[in-house]
Design an enzyme around this catalytic site. Sequence first.
Site, mmCIF file in Angstrom:
data_model
loop_
_atom_site.group_PDB
_atom_site.id
_atom_site.type_symbol
_atom_site.label_atom_id
_atom_site.label_comp_id
_atom_site.label_asym_id
_atom_site.label_seq_id
_atom_site.Cartn_x
_atom_site.Cartn_y
_atom_site.Cartn_z
ATOM 1 N N ASP A 452 4.285 1.976 0.872
ATOM 2 C CA ASP A 452 3.478 0.856 0.391
ATOM 3 C C ASP A 452 3.239 0.967 -1.112
ATOM 4 O OD1 ASP A 452 1.907 -1.432 0.495
ATOM 5 O OD2 ASP A 452 0.665 -0.710 2.148
ATOM 6 N N ASP A 521 1.142 -9.734 4.523
ATOM 7 C CA ASP A 521 -0.025 -9.284 5.282
ATOM 8 C C ASP A 521 -0.567 -10.398 6.161
ATOM 9 O OD1 ASP A 521 -0.010 -6.711 4.361
ATOM 10 O OD2 ASP A 521 -1.529 -7.016 2.816
HETATM 11 C C1 GLA Z 1 -1.299 -2.973 2.539
HETATM 12 C C2 GLA Z 1 -0.239 -3.291 3.572
HETATM 13 C C3 GLA Z 1 -0.862 -3.312 4.946
HETATM 14 C C4 GLA Z 1 -1.526 -1.982 5.218
HETATM 15 C C5 GLA Z 1 -2.539 -1.668 4.141
HETATM 16 C C6 GLA Z 1 -3.095 -0.275 4.290
HETATM 17 O O1 GLA Z 1 -2.201 -4.031 2.416
HETATM 18 O O2 GLA Z 1 0.394 -4.494 3.300
HETATM 19 O O3 GLA Z 1 0.113 -3.580 5.927
HETATM 20 O O4 GLA Z 1 -0.568 -0.963 5.288
HETATM 21 O O5 GLA Z 1 -1.970 -1.769 2.851
HETATM 22 O O6 GLA Z 1 -4.025 0.035 3.338
#
Ligand code: GLA
Length: 696
Positions: A452, A521
């Site tokens: 990420d 997301d």
């Molecule tokens: C980001 C990702 C999510 C999740 C969060 C965790 O927002 O897109 O899918 O993994 O971080 O903190």
Amino acid sequence: MPILSREKYWILETEHTAYAFGVNAHGLLVHAYWGARLPFAEDYPLPPESGDYASWSGPSHLVPEEYPAHAGAKFVEPCLKTTFADGVRDTVLRFGAAEVVGENELRVTLRDAHYPLTVVLCYRVHEAHDLIERWAEISNTGNTDDASITLERVWSALWHLPWGGQYRLSHLFGRWFEEWQLRRELLQPGVKVKESRRITTSHSANPWFALDRGGADETQGEVWFGVLAWSGNWKLAAEVTEYGATRLGIGVNDWDFAWRLNAGETFTTPASLAGYTAGGFGAASRTLHDYARAQLPHGKTLHPVLYNSWEAVFFDVNEASQMAVAERAAQMGVELFVMDDGWFHGRAIDNAGLGDWWPDERKFPNGLTPLIERVNALGMDFGLWIEPEMVNPDSDLYRAHPDWVIHFPTRARSEMRNQLILNLGRTDVQEYLITLLDKLLAEHNIAFIKWDMNRNVSEPGWPDAPGDARELWVRYVQGVYRVWSTLAARHPRVLWQSCSGGGGRVDYGMLRMVDQFWVSDNTEATARLGIQEGFSQLMPAITMESQVTHMGRPLLSLPFRFHVSMMGVLGISDDLLKWSEADLQTGAEQIAHYKEIRPIVQLGDQYRLLPAQGQDFTAVQYVSQDKAEGVLFAFRVHLPEPARIPPIYLRGLAADARYAIDGFDAVRSGAAWMNTGLRLELGNGESTVRRIRRVE
Ligand code: GLA
């Protein structure tokens, strides 16, 4: 042979397309042709001459230079802009040599008329994939004590569109939680710019383009399309000159950029890939999909159904709770159990821990191994979330190395989500991450990593940078590639997912490491229909992780939410401990159904039958490449009464073969299903997934 070379003239041919350029009588390297492949070599036009020009315009207005440098009387967007050590800002490139390397690569060398600067234009012909790949290698060929040359713009390619007509640019825009929105707009005289200034590819635009003239649609029309394989700041400039020529330059963004090229050094740009089709936007996407699938580190291996802890419990993971939920996931048929954020040292919420990539002692007193072993015993693989480019100020790593982050010493370090960005341009940071993450992977049975990247850059300083501090934008991305591909090479079994707060880092540069992307997301299923459609413009379904979560509940039924996610790589991210017996049963059935259709979805051709963005009834079809099987997805979001449900015309079937479709008694020819269409009776909020089978 895909490359035909004549006296200073080259024709690059793919199966269905061709691209030609050469040196004209004035000594300029000039573009000649890009479009459908022609029957004979003599069919291709010669490079145009400069013709006459008045005192107000230079030759580059009138001839499409293949890689114009900023020099002379050129008032168009250049590909290359430099400043020499003596202050001269005029780059005069002359043809030097050309070489065909192997079967499918051409290298054309241009040299500056005075300074030790060499530009090699590189072309790779992907014959079967109908794509041309271009990049440039810029060298300072001086002796070691010669002065450096500053590069201020260095693009990968300038793509010239055939003369005449008004082109329409299709591009993607959006923001966090609303990525992948498609827009089409007619280009006007002047320059239309799309770019990222964020150090990642970005949610707000993507280095993908499609240009058409005369109104292409999903099924027909001429489309010139392409991508930039780069995961950092990029820029795309579509220019219509005052003489009506249309060209599109693409490459690393020159905004806040400079590169000190010392004697003996070479700067290699990322690659741009582009193609042509007369088959409309659908064919353009399928061309890219085929190519992307061929690049995936794990090839045609089907991607597993996964569970992810994030939308279920956010940071609140621990050994006992994860073991309990793993049980339920396994019972439903999940194949890969992924623990997201929250597992590492000091992590309770988002204000601490990033940087300290070892298990949190309170949540996992015995480390991760007991959980992994339990997950494996349940028949699932184990996956883990990391965000290696980041630190929280509240972390052991930051306390030890506050100077490792991107910053200006005299400015406050803006935090976003309480975090700062490690400067991956620094080799010591790269080495540290390689060692730490290598250990994590070596000591645990990990089959999947979600990598990420949850903020964009601010105060882009690099104290003590070895070169120009503005090299940061490129060196950072090169550092990410180095760390990631080193780990990928050492741990070839691991399947990697690229995530940046959803779809903030989806691009062809990532494909050298990753098999999968987190697209957004936003997992609300109706929003997702449009988001996934935008993503499909450039990436195939096998790369598109899509999860069933709580979003959209209770309005959207569980089957509807599953069906949306079954159009890519199916996942679930919800608290299964709170699911009813009936929901678990539905989930198990949907997963079993998905496993049946998975090869068609992940490896087949995709057809966007009825658009999703801005529409309330949408349909997507996948067909196996041998045309023996297909699957049709249809969704009715909300159509008010009297509802006019549009007919669905299938595509991509063998016209003469006979096909049966779930829910229809008739067996009909592919031609019949494609030309007379079918109707589905769906109520608001209903969806359906139908198998299509060739009948002998
Ligand atoms: C980001 C990702 C999510 C999740 C969060 C965790 O927002 O897109 O899918 O993994 O971080 O903190």
